[in-house]
Scaffold this active site. Structure first.
Site, mmCIF file in Angstrom:
data_model
loop_
_atom_site.group_PDB
_atom_site.id
_atom_site.type_symbol
_atom_site.label_atom_id
_atom_site.label_comp_id
_atom_site.label_asym_id
_atom_site.label_seq_id
_atom_site.Cartn_x
_atom_site.Cartn_y
_atom_site.Cartn_z
ATOM 1 N N VAL A 271 -4.216 -11.343 0.675
ATOM 2 C CA VAL A 271 -5.332 -12.243 0.973
ATOM 3 C C VAL A 271 -6.166 -12.390 -0.295
ATOM 4 O O VAL A 271 -6.676 -11.405 -0.838
ATOM 5 C CB VAL A 271 -6.200 -11.688 2.125
ATOM 6 C CG1 VAL A 271 -7.422 -12.563 2.340
ATOM 7 C CG2 VAL A 271 -5.373 -11.621 3.400
ATOM 8 N N LYS B 280 0.855 -1.185 0.000
ATOM 9 C CA LYS B 280 0.000 0.000 0.000
ATOM 10 C C LYS B 280 0.896 1.241 0.000
ATOM 11 O O LYS B 280 1.736 1.410 0.877
ATOM 12 C CB LYS B 280 -0.926 -0.008 1.215
ATOM 13 C CG LYS B 280 -1.839 -1.235 1.229
ATOM 14 C CD LYS B 280 -3.003 -1.066 2.181
ATOM 15 C CE LYS B 280 -3.985 -2.231 2.054
ATOM 16 N NZ LYS B 280 -5.203 -2.026 2.840
ATOM 17 N N ASP C 63 -10.498 3.391 11.810
ATOM 18 C CA ASP C 63 -11.118 3.396 10.477
ATOM 19 C C ASP C 63 -11.742 2.033 10.170
ATOM 20 O O ASP C 63 -11.511 1.460 9.100
ATOM 21 C CB ASP C 63 -10.078 3.763 9.418
ATOM 22 C CG ASP C 63 -10.711 4.142 8.075
ATOM 23 O OD1 ASP C 63 -11.922 4.457 8.064
ATOM 24 O OD2 ASP C 63 -10.003 4.114 7.055
#
Length: 750
Positions: free
Chosen positions: A95, A45, A138
């Protein structure tokens, strides 16, 4: 390919091979990448450039490292983080499943029990993180990944790292930390530091959406959503969906309270409220046992057909997530007992009972069934289904759907499709298959050989077939495991057939279950867990859950082991695997009284069958209850049906418990112990304890190495619980084995 992508690939080229973009969010873009150092796929990310520019790299990387300490079965771990050519990135395991957002986009609403299960797993992750002083900030469907039936929380602590590093400069970017539909009022207003109760609010929003189909507050803009949240009363989910139990609705209202002081104090408390207040109600409304169908055929040999039809109906209903269906092994325990329906229902803790009969004569079949509400013994409906033998698949499906309708359960699209599937296209093959299953259940060598013949006959009728190939794999596995031959050839054949099954149907529950057991037998615990979890997700079954409890226990993942043990006991309360699983978990945690209580219950339940007797003896030996251990182990060692490996294990363990070193040495000199220990984790573990008790440290350590290779990586049990190994614990070589177990356990958990 953009200039930005080229620069990113170049910046990370020494560490990751960027393969493709997987998606993007408000704070980061996600890429699938190859981890060049560890030869694995990961999700990298990369923070958006404007966000990275608004914060210092050093502060962000220092904050994000705090999340690396989170090691929990339902938390996706942080693998790496760094800065390269101005890019701020972090890496997590890739995943292959879908996010909860993807699931909700497909189905809009989830069955109540499925939604509660997901929330309980997320709550367990939150509770663990909160105890480490880490707040997620979050929680939303995008950050909950569904992997082989389990929920995993991603991006833990990322929002904290971003906000801590960005400070006031963050507002200048126009990027907010958190997602408005799931953001607590205090986060939205910037009133104080978010805490555990802020995450609980967000989790309440997620549960509300799973049940209702949309978050509790919606609007065209973020400001409109915030205005509703601050002014409108907390909405009732039950008002929009009557199937939601009142206690669940009440727990949701509390989780969504505007003032955090009015919410639950912790995520665990929220989960407990959902289970304690709603669990019994949800289970009672949607729980059922299918009793063995009575054989009314003129030929008593057709009993296999009645039993087989019972098993198939149970398998059909088990595909429906909104139902708790008692497994075949416990249901069959009532065959011929004459017990009354209310008594059976109370024993199994179910509300509904299906009973019926089958009459098969020549080429005709007649099925009679009645659905009964157990508490009142009231027949809710009774139907007859009549047709030719070739119609049996249609009759079975009609009956399964009639039961689902009678219980007022709404099928998802996938459940409806799976209920209509025909695993065998020819009734003659079905006949052979049912006969083969009956022979397998005898668990004798002759029975397994006969099952092999019948399955091959079925294949000759229909040709290549996933269900039949999976049956062959199971038969050969049982030749190796059930008969305890302890050699490789049957396992190789089982492996070959399961590969054929899964090449035809990658989602075959029977095929996945068989492959999981083969992998377990070879010590490939991580693969075994994945296969058995997927098999149980496709077709929940008490035996599969019991296996998962045992395997997670071996791996040392005790939260997961306890969860699956509870499910096994709920679905299969009258079969020894389901009942013994909670005892196994208790033993590994050092709660010997509970372990022995469960094992004694199983022995009473099974009439002193050999396997439960064996485990009671083992549990008693570990608990150092000498008299009970010696009695039970001697019973197994002297039993005519006990195989040689069992007899040796029980004889030496019983002698070690008594302190009879001479007998142990005599038995060990007549057996190639170290080679035998390499074939089964039970033998390697217990032989390690026996060798320790007679002072043979080198051999004990070799056995522990064998246990490690076979997947027993629960280092806490070895280093802090098992009293037979206590004399080893100051040995540096023992500590080295424990270090290897810790590393292997982390691999299994990941």
């Amino acid at each position: 390919m953009t200039e930005h992508s080229d620069r990113l690939r170049s910046a990370l080229a020494d560490r990751y091979a960027i393969e493709e973009e997987l998606g993007s969010g408000g704070m980061a873009v996600v890429y699938l990448a190859g981890d060049l150092r560890h030869d694995r796929q990961v999700a990298v990310k990369v923070l958006r450039p404007e966000l990275a520019a608004a914060m210092g790299a050093d502060r962000f990387l220092r904050e994000i490292k705090l999340t690396a300490k989170l090691n929990h079965p339902h938390i996706l771990p942080l693998l790496d983080s760094g800065e390269a050519d101005g890019f701020l990135y972090y890496a997590m395991p890739y995943v292959a499943g879908e996010s909860l957002r993807g699931r909700l986009e497909r189905e809009t609403q989830l069955p109540v029990d499925e939604a509660l299960r997901i929330v309980q797993q997320v709550a367990a992750a939150l509770d663990f993180a909160h105890r480490q002083d880490v707040i997620h900030r979050d929680i939303k469907p995008e950050n909950i990944l569904l992997h082989e039936g389990e929920a995993m929380v991603a991006d833990f602590g990322i929002a904290l790292a971003v906000s801590a590093a960005g400070g006031e400069r963050l507002t200048e970017t126009g990027i907010s930390v958190g997602t408005v539909e799931y953001m607590s009022p205090e986060q939205a207003l910037g009133e104080g530091e978010p805490d555990a109760r802020s995450d609980i609010y967000s989790l309440g929003c997620v549960l509300y959406e799973m049940l209702v189909g949309e978050p509790p507050y919606t609007g065209p803009t973020g400001m409109a959503v915030l205005a509703k949240r601050l002014s409108d009363p907390v909405p009732s989910a039950r008002r929009l969906r009557a199937a939601i139990p009142a206690p669940v609705d009440a727990a949701l209202v509390r989780a969504l309270a505007k003032e955090r002081v009015d919410r639950f104090g912790g995520a665990g408390e929220f989960a407990e409220a959902l289970v304690a207040e709603a669990g019994a109600d949800v289970e009672a409304v949607k729980s059922i046992v299918v009793l063995p169908f009575e054989n009314l055929s003129p030929d008593p040999d057709n009993a296999f057909f009645a039993d087989g039809l019972t098993e198939e109906i149970i398998a059909d209903l088990s595909k429906v997530r909104a139902l708790r269906v008692i497994s075949r092994t416990s249901a069959m325990a009532f065959k011929g007992t004459g017990k009354k329906v209310p008594e059976i229902a109370e024993e199994l803790n179910v509300r509904y009972v299906l009973e019926g009969s089958v009459r098969r004569a020549a080429n005709s079949v007649r099925i009679t069934a009645q659905l009964i509400e157990a508490a009142t013994d009231e027949h809710l409906w009774a139907d007859k289904y009549t047709g030719g033998l070739e119609d049996v698949f249609d009759l079975q499906e009609r009956l399964s759907r009639r039961i689902v309708d009678g219980l007022q359960v709404t099928l998802t699209g996938d459940e409806d499709r799976r209920l209509a599937m025909r695993m065998l296209p020819d009734v003659r093959a079905f006949d052979c298959y049912l006969r083969a299953r009956q022979e397998m259940y005898r668990m004798t060598e002759s029975g397994l050989d006969r099952a092999l013949e019948l399955t091959e006959q079925a294949l000759a009728i229909v040709g290549p077939n996933a269900l039949l190939y999976a049956a062959l794999a199971e038969i050969y596995y049982l030749h190796q495991e059930g008969m305890v031959r302890l050699h490789e050839e049957p396992l190789k054949r089982a492996d070959s057939w399961v590969a054929e099954a899964l090449s035809l149907d990658p989602d075959s529950p029977a095929g996945l279950g068989s492959r999981g057991l083969i992998r377990y037998k070879r010590g490939e615990l991580s693969g075994a867990v994945r296969d058995l979890r997927r098999s149980a997700e496709l077709q929940p079954d008490g035996v599969s859950y019991a296996w998962l409890a045992w395997l997670y226990g071996l791996a040392g993942s005790m939260d997961a082991a306890r969860r699956y043990a509870d499910r096994a006991a709920s679905l299969d309360p009258l079969f020894w695997t389901g009942r013994l699983a909670p005892g196994w978990v208790a033993l590994l945690e050092g709660d010997f009284d509970t372990a022995l209580e469960q094992a004694r219950l199983v022995v009473d339940l099974t009439g002193e069958e050999l396997v439960p007797l064996l485990w009671l003896g083992v549990f008693a030996a570990i608990a150092q209850r000498t008299d009970e251990a010696c009695k039970r182990l001697r019973q197994v060692a002297e039993a005519e049906l006990a195989v040689d490996s069992w007899k040796t294990m029980c004889t030496v363990l019983e002698a070690a418990v008594r302190g009879d070193v001479e007998t142990v040495r005599h038995e060990f000199t007549t057996t190639d112990v170290l080679d035998v220990a390499k074939l089964d984790w039970t033998l390697s573990w217990l032989f390690a304890g026996v060798f320790t008790q007679i002072g043979e440290t080198d051999q004990a350590l070799q056995c522990l190495d064998s246990a490690l290779e076979l997947g027993f990586t629960n280092h806490r049990f070895f280093s802090a619980v098992d009293p037979l190994l206590a004399p080893l614990r100051d040995d540096a070589r023992f500590q080295a084995v424990m270090d290897r177990m810790r590393e292997r356990q982390r691999t299994v958990e990941a």
